[in-house]
Enzyme design. Structure first.
Site, PDB file in Angstrom:
ATOM      1  N   THR A 101      12.437  -7.101 -10.191  1.00  0.00           N
ATOM      2  CA  THR A 101      10.974  -7.074 -10.792  1.00  0.00           C
ATOM      3  C   THR A 101       9.997  -8.181 -10.321  1.00  0.00           C
ATOM      4  O   THR A 101       9.015  -7.991 -10.609  1.00  0.00           O
ATOM      5  CB  THR A 101      11.200  -7.174 -12.146  1.00  0.00           C
ATOM      6  OG1 THR A 101      11.812  -8.422 -12.587  1.00  0.00           O
ATOM      7  CG2 THR A 101      12.042  -6.032 -12.942  1.00  0.00           C
TER       8      THR A 101
ATOM      9  N   HIS B 295     -14.481  25.080   6.527  1.00  0.00           N
ATOM     10  CA  HIS B 295     -13.265  24.641   5.993  1.00  0.00           C
ATOM     11  C   HIS B 295     -12.646  25.091   5.052  1.00  0.00           C
ATOM     12  O   HIS B 295     -12.959  24.293   3.789  1.00  0.00           O
ATOM     13  CB  HIS B 295     -13.317  22.972   6.183  1.00  0.00           C
ATOM     14  CG  HIS B 295     -13.377  22.322   7.424  1.00  0.00           C
ATOM     15  ND1 HIS B 295     -12.290  21.745   8.100  1.00  0.00           N
ATOM     16  CD2 HIS B 295     -14.387  22.264   8.127  1.00  0.00           C
ATOM     17  CE1 HIS B 295     -12.830  21.321   9.388  1.00  0.00           C
ATOM     18  NE2 HIS B 295     -14.128  21.528   9.473  1.00  0.00           N
TER      19      HIS B 295
ATOM     20  N   GLU C 173      -9.684  25.183   3.684  1.00  0.00           N
ATOM     21  CA  GLU C 173      -8.769  24.249   3.043  1.00  0.00           C
ATOM     22  C   GLU C 173      -8.969  23.349   2.135  1.00  0.00           C
ATOM     23  O   GLU C 173      -8.625  22.795   1.244  1.00  0.00           O
ATOM     24  CB  GLU C 173      -7.663  23.404   4.193  1.00  0.00           C
ATOM     25  CG  GLU C 173      -8.658  22.461   4.823  1.00  0.00           C
ATOM     26  CD  GLU C 173      -9.735  22.667   6.163  1.00  0.00           C
ATOM     27  OE1 GLU C 173     -10.105  23.970   6.110  1.00  0.00           O
ATOM     28  OE2 GLU C 173      -9.979  22.009   7.012  1.00  0.00           O
TER      29      GLU C 173
ATOM     30  N   SER D  22       0.643  -1.141  -0.030  1.00  0.00           N
ATOM     31  CA  SER D  22      -0.069   0.097   0.015  1.00  0.00           C
ATOM     32  C   SER D  22       0.971   1.093   0.001  1.00  0.00           C
ATOM     33  O   SER D  22       2.185   1.382  -0.169  1.00  0.00           O
ATOM     34  CB  SER D  22      -0.813  -0.055   1.086  1.00  0.00           C
ATOM     35  OG  SER D  22      -0.119  -0.129   2.472  1.00  0.00           O
TER      36      SER D  22
ATOM     37  N   CYS E 111     -12.461  25.975  11.993  1.00  0.00           N
ATOM     38  CA  CYS E 111     -13.742  25.247  12.708  1.00  0.00           C
ATOM     39  C   CYS E 111     -13.380  25.122  14.280  1.00  0.00           C
ATOM     40  O   CYS E 111     -13.777  26.237  14.899  1.00  0.00           O
ATOM     41  CB  CYS E 111     -13.717  23.859  12.067  1.00  0.00           C
ATOM     42  SG  CYS E 111     -15.355  23.221  11.916  1.00  0.00           S
TER      43      CYS E 111
END
Ligand code: GLN
Length: 548
Positions: free
Chosen positions: A191, A510, A512, A16, A384
């Site tokens: 690989t 918010h 952002e 991940s 906020c």
């Protein structure tokens, strides 16, 4: 131009955190730069209906769209790269898929059939993917599949991709993102993990068309050829994704690798216009060549996991580029700040931002940081919970109400300056029940906010339950804290500002979430500019002292 939507799936293998979101957003940017209309969707294999109830430590920031969906933080990247809004349809979880299938089953929509993963869950997944394409708003729908191939929970998604490849062979394509690790002891790029990951996809009946290989070192042609041979893809379809200084470099790195050309070629699109990335390049030039530096303290309680404040950090990059200023963010844990040590943490800062949050942990430190910013005339930006704390701080230390509080932290208090909205009082479920999404706000002429936006009417996104208590409006106003942004429909306070201060602006919404590369957010731009001026003033004073 494509006459029907093309579907590009982005899967991930090996590990991940390879950056599927950034790869998806970069491909989208390249296609958009040729004039195509592109949207990006994230399918998340977890059972939560949305990430709204997840602790930020679990999953980083919860990103909110205009339509009030609480979504994965990758949607923030999609909007920042493309400058086009996303919506609930752009983020689907397993929880949502099952919820919808179970509702249909209860309604009797399946006419007595046994409801199964195949075809019912996979049909629902395919429906959610094609909703975006069927609106005819987009030429490309890029669908990022969360998790790693081989995870049990992502199997139904991979199966849905297999079915779509079969049903729409000319209009679908699979990009698989893998890792080519470098073994220092052997001095070699390996690989094999990529080969295994592609084998795993093949087991589920999916042959990827393009492999994007994350790597710390340049991939020589021989490695690309080897990957191509073992994984049944064309050599030009092995795309190198080398570590970059900034995520905003990735579209250009992908352009060098001709990623978009390979996608267009595979989908049979031969008449694509040339790319125009001039605005993006202009942003990067300003971002990488700052003429000054500011230090901003970001005071929050989730600072150990910087992804918790992803959009704020990115908004600083956008605003920094706009001001040609390097913004150095100092992450400060609000729980560590006390009255007797606040100076140690915040002295010398050019600006202080107090971040959003939930619950009482770390509140005292936030209030101390705000007091320090207010009393020392340091540019301050509250978001906020940051605004709510600024209101509490003012009530306690200026209005003389030492018990002032938010009813979130103390249910019964003599001065509830922040309190629950009436419609929130009867709500018991936590999921999706806050004041969410876009609401209008009217700005007071001549205020710092109005000057920053350079207009009177704005719309911003919300995610909170508590509000400024308007019973106190008059008292705050006559003592120097003014409501300069008001919701025109409900009268709720959206922005407060202080008199006699360089730049003290705090908002209930918010900002952002709406800052993008193409449109840095005006309040962040204003805040960084104020921090910049403050830094310059301090330097001039120092020079003066030295000269004297
Ligand atoms: N906890 C506060 C509320 O619910 C603030 C939320 C936030 O900062 N997003 O109103």
């Amino acid at each position: 131009m494509a006459d029907t939507a093309k579907y590009v799936f982005v899967t991930g293998g090996v590990t991940s955190s390879l950056g599927k979101g950034i790869i998806s957003a970069s491909l989208a940017k390249l296609l958009q730069s040729r004039g195509f209309r592109v949207t990006i969707q994230k399918l998340d294999p977890y059972i939560n209906v949305d990430p709204g109830t997840l602790n930020p430590y679990e999953h980083g920031e919860c990103y909110v769209t205009d339509d009030g969906a609480e979504t994965d933080l990758d949607l923030g990247h999609y909007e920042r790269f493309l400058n086009t809004p996303t919506s609930q349809a752009n983020n689907v979880t397993t929880g949502r898929i099952y919820q919808s299938v179970i509702e249909k089953e209860r309604r009797g929509d399946y006419l007595g059939k046994t409801v199964q993963i195949i075809p019912h869950i996979t049909d629902e997944i395919k429906r959610c993917v094609q909703i975006l394409g069927s609106k005819k708003d987009y030429d490309f729908v890029i669908t990022e599949i969360g998790g790693t191939v081989g995870d049990i929970e992502s199997l139904p998604y991979i199966e849905a991709v297999r079915q779509m490849l079969w049903e729409k062979p000319d209009d679908t394509l699979v990009v698989h993102l893998t890792l080519i690790p470098y073994l220092r002891a052997a001095g070699e790029l390996k690989t094999k993990p990529t080969q295994h990951s592609v084998k795993q996809l093949l087991e589920f009946g999916v042959q990827p068309d393009i492999l994007v290989c994350r790597t710390e070192h340049e991939l020589p042609a021989s490695v690309k050829t080897k990957v191509a041979r073992f994984c049944n893809v064309a050599a030009n379809a092995v795309i190198q994704s080398i570590d970059a200084d900034t995520i905003y470099d990735v579209p250009l790195l992908m352009m060098k690798e001709e990623f978009d050309n390979v996608v267009l070629e595979k989908l049979g699109i031969t008449d694509a216009p040339e790319r125009d990335l001039s605005k993006w390049q202009d942003f990067l030039r300003r971002f990488k060549n700052p003429t000054s530096t500011v230090r901003i303290a970001l005071v929050g309680k989730y600072v150990e996991l910087k992804d918790s404040y992803k959009s704020i950090a990115e908004a600083f990059d956008h605003a920094g580029a706009e001001n040609e200023t390097k913004v150095e963010v100092e992450w400060i844990h609000s729980e560590e700040i006390r009255h007797d040590n606040v100076e140690q943490f915040l002295k010398g800062m050019d600006g202080i931002l107090v971040a959003p949050g939930f619950g009482s942990r770390g509140i005292d430190g936030k209030i101390e940081a705000i007091r320090f910013a207010r009393e020392n005339n340091i540019p301050f930006f509250g978001i906020c919970l940051g605004m709510q704390c600024a209101v509490i701080e003012f009530a306690r230390n200026v209005l003389g109400h030492p018990a002032a509080n938010s009813t979130e932290f103390k249910e019964y208090t003599s001065h509830p300056v922040i309190s629950l909205m009436a419609e929130q009082k009867s709500i018991t479920n936590l999921g999706g029940t806050m004041r969410l999404g876009s609401y209008p706000c009217s700005l007071k002429e001549g205020s710092k906010a109005q000057k920053a936006y350079n207009k009177e009417e704005i719309e911003e996104r919300h995610r909170h339950r508590f509000e400024f208590n308007n019973e106190y409006m008059q008292e705050f106003d006559s003592n120097g804290m003014h409501a300069t942004g008001i919701n025109p429909d409900s009268g709720l306070v959206e922005i407060v500002e202080l008199d006699n201060h360089r730049w003290f602006v705090a908002c209930q919404f918010h900002p952002e979430y709406k800052s993008t590369v193409a449109k840095p957010h005006p309040l962040f731009v204003g805040f960084v500019s104020a921090a910049n001026h403050f830094a310059q003033e301090k330097t001039e004073v120092r020079k003066g002292v030295n000269a004297g």
